[in-house]
Structure formats: C-alpha cells, structure tokens
Design a protein around this motif. Sequence first.
Motif, short mmCIF file in Angstrom:
data_model
loop_
_atom_site.label_atom_id
_atom_site.label_comp_id
_atom_site.label_asym_id
_atom_site.label_seq_id
_atom_site.Cartn_x
_atom_site.Cartn_y
_atom_site.Cartn_z
N PRO A 33 -0.80 2.87 -17.20
CA PRO A 33 -0.83 1.49 -17.71
C PRO A 33 0.55 0.85 -17.82
N ALA A 34 1.57 1.64 -18.17
CA ALA A 34 2.92 1.09 -18.27
C ALA A 34 3.41 0.63 -16.90
N TYR A 35 3.14 1.42 -15.87
CA TYR A 35 3.54 1.04 -14.51
C TYR A 35 2.77 -0.21 -14.05
N ILE A 36 1.49 -0.24 -14.34
CA ILE A 36 0.67 -1.40 -13.96
C ILE A 36 1.21 -2.66 -14.62
N ASN A 37 1.59 -2.58 -15.90
CA ASN A 37 2.18 -3.73 -16.58
C ASN A 37 3.49 -4.16 -15.92
N LYS A 38 4.31 -3.19 -15.53
CA LYS A 38 5.56 -3.52 -14.83
C LYS A 38 5.26 -4.20 -13.50
N ALA A 39 4.24 -3.74 -12.81
CA ALA A 39 3.87 -4.34 -11.53
C ALA A 39 3.41 -5.78 -11.73
N ASP A 79 0.86 -1.18 0.00
CA ASP A 79 0.00 0.00 0.00
C ASP A 79 0.89 1.23 0.00
N MET A 80 1.14 1.75 -1.19
CA MET A 80 2.01 2.92 -1.32
C MET A 80 1.39 3.87 -2.32
N ALA A 81 1.40 5.14 -1.99
CA ALA A 81 0.84 6.14 -2.91
C ALA A 81 1.61 6.13 -4.23
N ALA A 82 2.93 6.02 -4.15
CA ALA A 82 3.75 6.02 -5.36
C ALA A 82 4.88 5.01 -5.21
N PRO A 83 4.56 3.72 -5.36
CA PRO A 83 5.61 2.71 -5.23
C PRO A 83 6.64 2.90 -6.35
N GLY A 84 7.89 2.82 -5.99
CA GLY A 84 8.96 3.08 -6.96
C GLY A 84 9.57 1.82 -7.53
N ARG A 85 10.67 2.04 -8.21
CA ARG A 85 11.38 0.96 -8.88
C ARG A 85 11.88 -0.09 -7.89
N ASP A 86 12.30 0.36 -6.69
CA ASP A 86 12.83 -0.57 -5.69
C ASP A 86 11.81 -1.63 -5.29
N ILE A 87 10.56 -1.22 -5.09
CA ILE A 87 9.55 -2.21 -4.69
C ILE A 87 9.30 -3.19 -5.82
N LEU A 88 9.29 -2.72 -7.06
CA LEU A 88 9.09 -3.63 -8.19
C LEU A 88 10.26 -4.61 -8.33
N GLU A 89 11.47 -4.12 -8.10
CA GLU A 89 12.63 -5.02 -8.15
C GLU A 89 12.55 -6.07 -7.05
N SER A 90 12.17 -5.65 -5.85
CA SER A 90 12.02 -6.60 -4.74
C SER A 90 10.94 -7.64 -5.05
N GLN A 119 -0.67 5.08 -8.56
CA GLN A 119 -0.20 5.05 -9.95
C GLN A 119 -1.26 4.41 -10.84
N ASP A 120 -1.81 5.17 -11.76
CA ASP A 120 -2.78 4.58 -12.69
C ASP A 120 -2.24 4.54 -14.12
N TYR A 144 -4.07 -5.50 -8.60
CA TYR A 144 -3.60 -4.11 -8.56
C TYR A 144 -4.83 -3.21 -8.49
N LEU A 145 -4.91 -2.37 -7.46
CA LEU A 145 -6.02 -1.45 -7.31
C LEU A 145 -5.49 -0.03 -7.21
N VAL A 146 -6.11 0.87 -7.93
CA VAL A 146 -5.68 2.27 -7.97
C VAL A 146 -6.51 3.09 -6.99
N GLY A 147 -5.83 3.96 -6.27
CA GLY A 147 -6.51 4.90 -5.39
C GLY A 147 -6.40 4.53 -3.93
N GLU A 148 -7.06 5.30 -3.12
CA GLU A 148 -7.07 5.06 -1.68
C GLU A 148 -7.74 3.71 -1.38
N ILE A 149 -7.31 3.09 -0.32
CA ILE A 149 -7.90 1.81 0.05
C ILE A 149 -9.31 2.01 0.56
N ASP A 150 -10.20 1.25 -0.02
CA ASP A 150 -11.56 1.15 0.49
C ASP A 150 -11.59 -0.20 1.21
N VAL A 151 -11.82 -0.17 2.50
CA VAL A 151 -11.78 -1.38 3.31
C VAL A 151 -12.66 -2.48 2.73
#
Length: 187
Positions: free
Chosen positions: A82-88, A50-61, A79-80, A96-103
């Motif tokens: 499409p290129a980032y979503i594909n990388k994820a 749950d990160m507002a803007a997960p970066g390259r490090d999280i994707l590498e991990s 991050q919405d 993968y869900l975009v936006g604030e968490i809805d419980v």
Amino acid sequence: MLLVDDDAERAAELQLALLEMGYDTQTVVDNAVRVLKVMSDLAPDVVIVDMAAPGRDILESLSILAIHQPTPVVMFSGQDDPAYINKAVDAGVSAYLVGEIDVEQVKPAIEVAIAQFRLFQNLRTQLQETQAELDDAHAIDQAKRLLIRSAGIDEAEAYARLRAQAMSCGASIADVAKRMLDQTRER
C-alpha cells in the motif's frame, strides 16, 4: 501510447495486444531513465508502465512528467505494498493494477486511467481558478482597507474609487488593487 517495460518479450506481447485493441503504441522504453526524453519527443496520450518491480527511478520520472507534461498513466506491477501504491498515485499514476497483465483488463484500465486523469485535471483547474479568485478578493479587500485608512473614507467609497480607476484604465478591479498594493510596498 508509450509502453514502459523492462522485459522485451512481455512488452512485445502487450504491444501486439494493444494494437489488436486499436491502440497505437508509438514506442517501447525499457528503463525509467529514457521515459522523460521519449515523453518530450513523442507526447503520447497515455503511458503504460508494466514492470514486475518498478523502482524509485520510474516514480521520479513519473513525478516529473506529472508536473511538466501531465498524461494518464496505467501501471501494472507486482508491488502490492500500500505504501508503494500511494507513492505511485502521488507520482501521477491514474490506474494501478497488481499482478500479471490480463489482456482483458488492459482496455478498461486505460479507460479508467483516462477518465481519472481528466477528472483530476478538471479539479486542478477548478482549484487554480478558485485560488485566483480568492487572491483577487484578498487584494481588493486589502486595497479597500488601505484607501479607508489613507483617505478617511468608508468601504463603499473605497470600492467605488477602485472601480472607477479600473474603468478608466481598462483593467480589472483586482489588477488595480494589486498595483496599488505593490506601489505601497515599494515606498
């Protein structure tokens, strides 16, 4: 369950919501660098990022995790792109869900991630088994051709010889064929 969140307050709220849903969150990691260490120590059944803007490090991990310790991953992100979503997804994210968490979305997202993960793992296993069968068939065909050329026999006789040798040494025909090919290459 492992929660990766760079916002302590948001992580505490999500951890409480997960507990109320019946999920045990073993630990909260606040950065991507520690994810691999915690994963190897705890081996959780699900990872929630749950990160507002997960970066390259999280994707590498997550990519390393997908190779060495495959686990369902749910990512909530701002991050919405499409290129980032594909990388994820390429990194092993199952949902993968975009936006604030809805419980209300958390439990279904976890269930989808687990189902997608299992489906993908089954497909991967089937692909590996099919590839192994194709490799075995190819080795048998090559060994038959070698016998046909070297002994001047037909295909049926070549296969019969491979089968007889396999039976006499208690190995599979594919193993006998591979040994024969390896010995031929060593000469």
